[in-house]
Design a protein around this motif. Structure first.
Motif, PDB file in Angstrom:
ATOM      1  N   VAL A  72       0.809  -1.218   0.000  1.00  0.00           N
ATOM      2  CA  VAL A  72       0.000   0.000   0.000  1.00  0.00           C
ATOM      3  C   VAL A  72       0.843   1.269   0.000  1.00  0.00           C
ATOM      4  CG1 VAL A  72      -2.002  -1.101   1.053  1.00  0.00           C
ATOM      5  CG2 VAL A  72      -0.350   0.062   2.500  1.00  0.00           C
ATOM      6  N   ARG A  73       2.168   1.143  -0.141  1.00  0.00           N
ATOM      7  CA  ARG A  73       2.965   2.349  -0.297  1.00  0.00           C
ATOM      8  C   ARG A  73       2.672   3.008  -1.635  1.00  0.00           C
ATOM      9  NH1 ARG A  73       7.013   2.697   3.761  1.00  0.00           N
ATOM     10  NH2 ARG A  73       7.133   0.699   4.770  1.00  0.00           N
ATOM     11  N   ASP A  74       2.159   2.238  -2.592  1.00  0.00           N
ATOM     12  CA  ASP A  74       1.721   2.805  -3.864  1.00  0.00           C
ATOM     13  C   ASP A  74       0.596   3.791  -3.553  1.00  0.00           C
ATOM     14  OD1 ASP A  74       0.853   1.415  -7.053  1.00  0.00           O
ATOM     15  OD2 ASP A  74       0.303   3.341  -6.218  1.00  0.00           O
ATOM     16  N   GLU A  75       0.762   5.066  -4.000  1.00  0.00           N
ATOM     17  CA  GLU A  75      -0.170   6.100  -3.556  1.00  0.00           C
ATOM     18  C   GLU A  75      -1.598   5.891  -4.023  1.00  0.00           C
ATOM     19  OE1 GLU A  75       1.250   9.290  -6.980  1.00  0.00           O
ATOM     20  OE2 GLU A  75       1.576   9.691  -4.855  1.00  0.00           O
ATOM     21  N   THR A  93      -3.831  -4.276   6.481  1.00  0.00           N
ATOM     22  CA  THR A  93      -3.116  -3.060   6.828  1.00  0.00           C
ATOM     23  C   THR A  93      -3.971  -2.275   7.814  1.00  0.00           C
ATOM     24  OG1 THR A  93      -4.094  -2.016   4.906  1.00  0.00           O
ATOM     25  CG2 THR A  93      -1.847  -2.824   4.669  1.00  0.00           C
ATOM     26  N   ALA A  94      -3.340  -1.282   8.466  1.00  0.00           N
ATOM     27  CA  ALA A  94      -4.015  -0.590   9.569  1.00  0.00           C
ATOM     28  C   ALA A  94      -5.314   0.090   9.130  1.00  0.00           C
ATOM     29  CB  ALA A  94      -3.071   0.441  10.174  1.00  0.00           C
ATOM     30  N   ASP A  95      -5.308   0.680   7.907  1.00  0.00           N
ATOM     31  CA  ASP A  95      -6.485   1.467   7.535  1.00  0.00           C
ATOM     32  C   ASP A  95      -7.466   0.698   6.645  1.00  0.00           C
ATOM     33  OD1 ASP A  95      -4.324   3.490   5.453  1.00  0.00           O
ATOM     34  OD2 ASP A  95      -4.619   1.366   5.606  1.00  0.00           O
ATOM     35  N   TRP A  96      -7.552  -0.565   6.850  1.00  0.00           N
ATOM     36  CA  TRP A  96      -8.466  -1.423   6.110  1.00  0.00           C
ATOM     37  C   TRP A  96      -9.910  -1.033   6.453  1.00  0.00           C
ATOM     38  CZ3 TRP A  96      -8.536  -4.469   2.176  1.00  0.00           C
ATOM     39  CH2 TRP A  96      -9.593  -5.358   2.005  1.00  0.00           C
ATOM     40  N   PRO A  97     -10.767  -0.662   5.429  1.00  0.00           N
ATOM     41  CA  PRO A  97     -12.124  -0.233   5.756  1.00  0.00           C
ATOM     42  C   PRO A  97     -12.966  -1.399   6.296  1.00  0.00           C
ATOM     43  CG  PRO A  97     -11.732  -0.225   3.371  1.00  0.00           C
ATOM     44  CD  PRO A  97     -10.443  -0.608   4.004  1.00  0.00           C
ATOM     45  N   ALA A  98     -13.597  -1.165   7.464  1.00  0.00           N
ATOM     46  CA  ALA A  98     -14.322  -2.244   8.133  1.00  0.00           C
ATOM     47  C   ALA A  98     -15.438  -2.797   7.258  1.00  0.00           C
ATOM     48  CB  ALA A  98     -14.898  -1.705   9.443  1.00  0.00           C
ATOM     49  N   GLN A  99     -16.012  -1.937   6.388  1.00  0.00           N
ATOM     50  CA  GLN A  99     -17.149  -2.384   5.571  1.00  0.00           C
ATOM     51  C   GLN A  99     -16.750  -3.459   4.569  1.00  0.00           C
ATOM     52  OE1 GLN A  99     -16.128   0.662   6.051  1.00  0.00           O
ATOM     53  NE2 GLN A  99     -17.800   2.062   6.502  1.00  0.00           N
ATOM     54  N   VAL A 100     -15.444  -3.463   4.179  1.00  0.00           N
ATOM     55  CA  VAL A 100     -15.018  -4.449   3.182  1.00  0.00           C
ATOM     56  C   VAL A 100     -14.498  -5.689   3.913  1.00  0.00           C
ATOM     57  CG1 VAL A 100     -13.643  -4.772   1.090  1.00  0.00           C
ATOM     58  CG2 VAL A 100     -14.311  -2.483   1.750  1.00  0.00           C
ATOM     59  N   GLY A 101     -15.380  -6.455   4.509  1.00  0.00           N
ATOM     60  CA  GLY A 101     -14.931  -7.651   5.214  1.00  0.00           C
ATOM     61  C   GLY A 101     -14.781  -8.810   4.246  1.00  0.00           C
ATOM     62  N   CYS A 102     -14.099  -9.855   4.690  1.00  0.00           N
ATOM     63  CA  CYS A 102     -13.907 -11.012   3.803  1.00  0.00           C
ATOM     64  C   CYS A 102     -15.253 -11.654   3.472  1.00  0.00           C
ATOM     65  CB  CYS A 102     -12.998 -12.037   4.473  1.00  0.00           C
ATOM     66  SG  CYS A 102     -11.323 -11.469   4.608  1.00  0.00           S
ATOM     67  N   ALA A 103     -16.159 -11.729   4.496  1.00  0.00           N
ATOM     68  CA  ALA A 103     -17.440 -12.382   4.254  1.00  0.00           C
ATOM     69  C   ALA A 103     -18.253 -11.571   3.240  1.00  0.00           C
ATOM     70  CB  ALA A 103     -18.201 -12.514   5.570  1.00  0.00           C
ATOM     71  N   ALA A 104     -18.274 -10.216   3.442  1.00  0.00           N
ATOM     72  CA  ALA A 104     -19.031  -9.354   2.513  1.00  0.00           C
ATOM     73  C   ALA A 104     -18.467  -9.491   1.108  1.00  0.00           C
ATOM     74  CB  ALA A 104     -18.955  -7.914   2.979  1.00  0.00           C
ATOM     75  N   GLY A 151      -6.640 -18.732  -0.911  1.00  0.00           N
ATOM     76  CA  GLY A 151      -7.238 -17.491  -0.441  1.00  0.00           C
ATOM     77  C   GLY A 151      -7.090 -16.373  -1.446  1.00  0.00           C
ATOM     78  N   PHE A 152      -7.259 -15.126  -0.942  1.00  0.00           N
ATOM     79  CA  PHE A 152      -7.214 -13.968  -1.832  1.00  0.00           C
ATOM     80  C   PHE A 152      -6.320 -12.881  -1.263  1.00  0.00           C
ATOM     81  CE2 PHE A 152     -10.788 -15.180  -4.405  1.00  0.00           C
ATOM     82  CZ  PHE A 152     -11.586 -15.935  -3.563  1.00  0.00           C
ATOM     83  N   LEU A 153      -5.672 -12.175  -2.174  1.00  0.00           N
ATOM     84  CA  LEU A 153      -5.072 -10.889  -1.814  1.00  0.00           C
ATOM     85  C   LEU A 153      -6.098  -9.835  -2.214  1.00  0.00           C
ATOM     86  CD1 LEU A 153      -2.793  -8.927  -1.079  1.00  0.00           C
ATOM     87  CD2 LEU A 153      -1.955  -9.143  -3.397  1.00  0.00           C
ATOM     88  N   VAL A 154      -6.613  -9.098  -1.249  1.00  0.00           N
ATOM     89  CA  VAL A 154      -7.667  -8.123  -1.542  1.00  0.00           C
ATOM     90  C   VAL A 154      -7.066  -6.719  -1.474  1.00  0.00           C
ATOM     91  CG1 VAL A 154      -9.978  -7.373  -0.954  1.00  0.00           C
ATOM     92  CG2 VAL A 154      -9.273  -9.680  -0.420  1.00  0.00           C
ATOM     93  N   LEU A 155      -7.303  -5.929  -2.533  1.00  0.00           N
ATOM     94  CA  LEU A 155      -6.703  -4.597  -2.607  1.00  0.00           C
ATOM     95  C   LEU A 155      -7.795  -3.545  -2.755  1.00  0.00           C
ATOM     96  CD1 LEU A 155      -3.962  -5.618  -5.164  1.00  0.00           C
ATOM     97  CD2 LEU A 155      -3.622  -5.187  -2.767  1.00  0.00           C
ATOM     98  N   VAL A 156      -7.679  -2.482  -1.991  1.00  0.00           N
ATOM     99  CA  VAL A 156      -8.641  -1.384  -2.124  1.00  0.00           C
ATOM    100  C   VAL A 156      -7.935  -0.247  -2.849  1.00  0.00           C
ATOM    101  CG1 VAL A 156     -10.020   0.288  -0.874  1.00  0.00           C
ATOM    102  CG2 VAL A 156      -9.859  -2.035  -0.043  1.00  0.00           C
ATOM    103  N   HIS A 157      -8.483   0.127  -4.023  1.00  0.00           N
ATOM    104  CA  HIS A 157      -7.833   1.147  -4.838  1.00  0.00           C
ATOM    105  C   HIS A 157      -8.566   2.477  -4.677  1.00  0.00           C
ATOM    106  CE1 HIS A 157      -5.837  -2.111  -7.156  1.00  0.00           C
ATOM    107  NE2 HIS A 157      -6.946  -2.743  -6.822  1.00  0.00           N
TER     108      HIS A 157
END
Ligand code: F6P
Length: 751
Positions: A72-75, A93-104, A151-157
């Motif tokens: 996530v160092r990529d801006e 990572t620390a700022d992972w949005p709670a709404q984007v859970g693995c189950a959701a 499993g998955f690597l999940v990325l929030v862009h």
């Protein structure tokens, strides 16, 4: 005239309609292309990070979080997480949005995308995800190990980037069509009025005229931007590659071309000492700071500014107080600063080591703060800052300020060199805000450090403590999102950079074979082949838990009498800060404890504790590391503790067991060590017994995993990550500076 006006109106109207249609078409295409780009970027990031992620997957250790932080160092990447195949969260990572859970995520994926693999190949899933603060784009990259989906690597862009691009595109198209319509009208009217010849002449003049070069300027700018983007992406792709001295040097040259690296540290890496025999020898001080930072400067070259504390230091320098080091293979300068006995007493023994050292370590020693010591500390910081400024050959050098001896120096350097890149690293723990309040000069210390571009600490907890301290004692804005502080219009990043050692470790590579080291060490101690050998290596400091360590050995001998006569624990103890009363008391207490245990369990030919109180040069330290069956690090509180990492680096035979205090920074990384609470003597004794009885296979497995970790997370990576972050910060600041200057120009302010 009316006819001309009607014609112009019709032309403008058709221009607007055309622009509207074109905008819709282009926007759709652009969004599609950006989504493809994001999918490709996600796949490429996953490809790069995959070996590391899979390597640590089954252990689910802290390295996973480090690897995600790197991603996530990529801006344009906001957060990252790992979900197992059963849609449980493994790391984030620390700022992972709670709404984007693995189950959701699983539910959403099931609705749009039934299978994650198709014909043996993995596909990247992606979708826009509405969040309260604005939409983001979430992509999930399946991770496959030995043909099994794990499993998955999940990325929030950051989708605002796409929105911004689309808005820019809309504006450009509208402007282009508007200008086109306007231009067409003007050209039509002018053409109608000019003769064909005259028109051609005008046209030729326009094409060949001065304006031509200006017209091409945006294209040149675009190309430059593209080149920069490709370079940045290349770097992002290379993130999984191992850091080496060469890669560190390249990073420095690319981001800070032509700029000099200046290390400011109290302790010098090489010390000229005149022995009792009158011969001058070069010594390597017992210091974790030196162990870590010296290879960095060897790779980057530049100058190390330090206190000249060796008895023959003055004889070795030139007339500018400089000497080339390392001896025999010089690659950088050592600049020595001389201190009077009074200065050393106030600054080093007083404020730094009777005040700050116990303040930052939870080891039950009361900090002592005296005004005279602080005055000396401030004056010495000023002298060292001036020495740094004199060593700088430009107005924007890269200055690496080390440790608690120089909390005030970053601000003083910044005042003299406003454009410098100043990276300060605090090697010891940062106390929680309330404890920092004990120090009467806490605000001055914080203000001083905030002169830096980056304040680096060993762990996220210490960063939180630092930000809380700023919050409590200063007027400054804390930017929690970026992990930084804005004060006097300047942003200082406050980030964790756990320090490490050089890998490969020359000291280990140059050491004799393990069997030879063992033979030599046993002979030195007068022990037989079957001896069980444990080792501890420390400065004689009350934070290191040396007494607790000896008491744990005593408890082991009580509980397992079979080890009596076979087990020898060697403590290499380097005398340190001996002008301070507490250190003198510790020295005596350790000696007394060792003598008592030896009397209790030893006899004329056997002593379970061997206390070797002296300075030990690296070859001797590495000989013991390689000879030992186990190494015991029992610090009561320690920012990192590089002895633990050195022991692992020394064991290329993948044997030996590390017993490590839970209160060290290293325990968060070297999770395959036997981690103990050093205050709990029974637990420590049990760990010692497990270490002695551990089968070679298990030793190998644990040691191998720790060595793999250290080969990736080495000191070149530590320095490289700080340089890359500092370069990004500098780029951002200069972009903002340019935008500010342009605004001022447009508003007509004088420059
Ligand atoms: O951990 C703090 C530290 O400054 C280390 O970086 C270094 O290993 C040690 O203390 C050395 O102390 P001194 O310079 O006082 O001998």
């Amino acid at each position: 005239m009316k006819r001309v006006a009607r014609f112009l109106l019709a032309l403008l109207a058709s221009g607007v309609v055309l622009a509207w249609i074109a905008t819709a078409v282009v926007e759709r295409a652009t969004r599609g292309r950006f989504e493809e780009d994001i999918a490709a970027r996600a796949a490429s990031v996953a490809r790069g990070a995959r070996p590391g992620l899979l390597g640590h997957w089954s252990r689910a250790d802290s390295a996973l979080a480090h690897l995600l932080d790197d991603i996530v160092r990529d801006e344009r990447m906001m957060a990252a997480a790992l979900c197992t195949e059963r849609l449980e969260l493994l790391a984030r990572t620390a700022d992972w949005p709670a709404q984007v859970g693995c189950a959701a995520l699983g539910q959403k994926m099931a609705a749009t995308w039934a299978r994650v693999t198709e014909g043996g190949t993995t596909r990247v899933w992606g979708s826009v995800w509405p969040l309260p603060g604005g939409d983001v784009y979430v992509s999930a990259v399946p991770l496959v190990q030995r043909e099994q989906h794990i499993g998955f690597l999940v990325l929030v862009h950051d989708l605002s980037f796409v929105e911004r691009r689309a808005a820019q595109m809309r504006t450009v198209l509208l402007l282009a069509f508007g200008l086109l319509a306007l231009g067409a009208s003007v050209v039509t009217i002018v053409a109608a009025r000019l003769s064909w010849r005259g028109f051609r002449k005008e046209l030729l003049r326009f094409i060949q005229g001065e304006s031509r070069r200006k017209e091409f300027l945006p294209i040149i700018r675009d190309v430059r931007e593209l080149v920069e983007r490709i370079a940045a992406e290349r770097e992002a792709d290379g993130q999984a590659a191992v850091w080496s001295p060469q890669r560190l040097k390249q990073t420095l040259v690319r981001h800070f071309p032509g700029e000099k690296v200046i290390v400011l540290a109290n302790r010098e890496p090489y010390l000229h000492d005149r022995g009792h025999d009158g011969v001058v020898r070069v010594l390597h001080p017992a210091s974790g700071l030196v162990t870590a930072v010296e290879p960095v400067l060897r790779a980057c070259s530049g100058v190390w500014v330090a206190h000249g504390s060796g008895s023959a230091d003055r004889e070795a320098v030139d007339r500018n107080d400089r000497v080339r080091v390392p001896p025999g293979a010089p690659s950088y300068w050592l600049r020595r600063v001389w201190l009077s006995p009074d200065e050393e007493r106030g600054y080093y023994y007083g404020f730094a080591n009777e005040g700050l050292w116990p303040l930052c370590h939870l080891a039950h020693t009361r900090p002592l703060f005296r005004s005279a010591d602080y005055a000396a500390y401030a004056a010495v910081n000023r002298r060292f800052a001036e020495a740094v400024v004199r060593e700088a050959e430009s107005d924007d050098p890269v200055v690496l300020v080390q440790d608690y001896h120089f909390a005030l120096a970053p601000r003083l350097i910044r005042e003299r060199l406003p454009r410098a890149t100043i990276i300060s690293f605090w090697h010891i723990p940062w106390p929680y805000a309330e404890r920092l309040g004990i120090c009467p000069w806490r605000a001055e210390l914080l203000e001083g450090l905030l002169g830096s571009s980056i304040v680096g600490l060993q762990t996220q907890l210490y960063c939180n403590n630092f930000l809380d301290s700023v919050d409590r004692y200063l007027e400054a804005r804390i930017d929690r999102e970026q992990n930084g502080v804005v004060q006097h219009g300047q942003l200082t990043l406050v980030r964790p950079y756990p320090i490490s050692i050089a890998w490969p470790d020359d000291r280990a590579n140059e050491a004799p074979a393990v069997e030879e080291c063992r033979r030599a060490a046993l002979a030195e101690l007068g022990l037989g082949d079957g001896a069980i050998l444990g080792v501890g290596v420390d400065r004689l400091d009350y934070t290191k838990g040396i007494e607790e360590r000896l008491l744990a050995v005593e408890r082991l001998l009580e509980r397992f009498p079979a080890y009596n006569g076979r087990l020898t624990f060697v403590q290499l103890a380097a005398p340190t800060r001996s002008l301070i009363e507490h250190y003198r008391q510790l020295d005596q207490a350790v000696e007394k404890t060792a003598a008592r245990i030896n009397q209790r369990f030893g006899n004329s030919s056997y002593q379970p504790i061997r206390l070797l109180r002296a300075h030990h040069e690296p070859p001797s330290v590495y000989r013991y590391y390689r000879a030992a069956d186990f190494c015991f690090v029992s610090s009561l509180h320690d920012g990192m503790n590089l002895v633990a990492k050195e022991f692992v680096a020394a064991r290329d035979d993948e044997r030996g067991v590390l017993i490590l205090s839970q209160f060290t920074g290293a325990a968060r990384e070297l999770t395959e060590a036997l981690v103990v609470n050093p205050y709990d003597l029974d637990e420590s004794a049990a760990a010692l017994a497990s270490a002695i009885a551990m089968p070679p296979g298990e030793q190998r497995e644990r040691m191998h995993a720790m060595r793999v970790f250290l080969s990736e997370f080495n000191v070149y990576r530590w320095a490289g990550r700080m340089l890359v972050d500092a370069a990004r910060l500098r780029k951002k600041a200069s972009r903002l500076g340019r935008a500010g200057a342009e605004l001022a120009r447009l508003a007509g302010f004088p420059r």
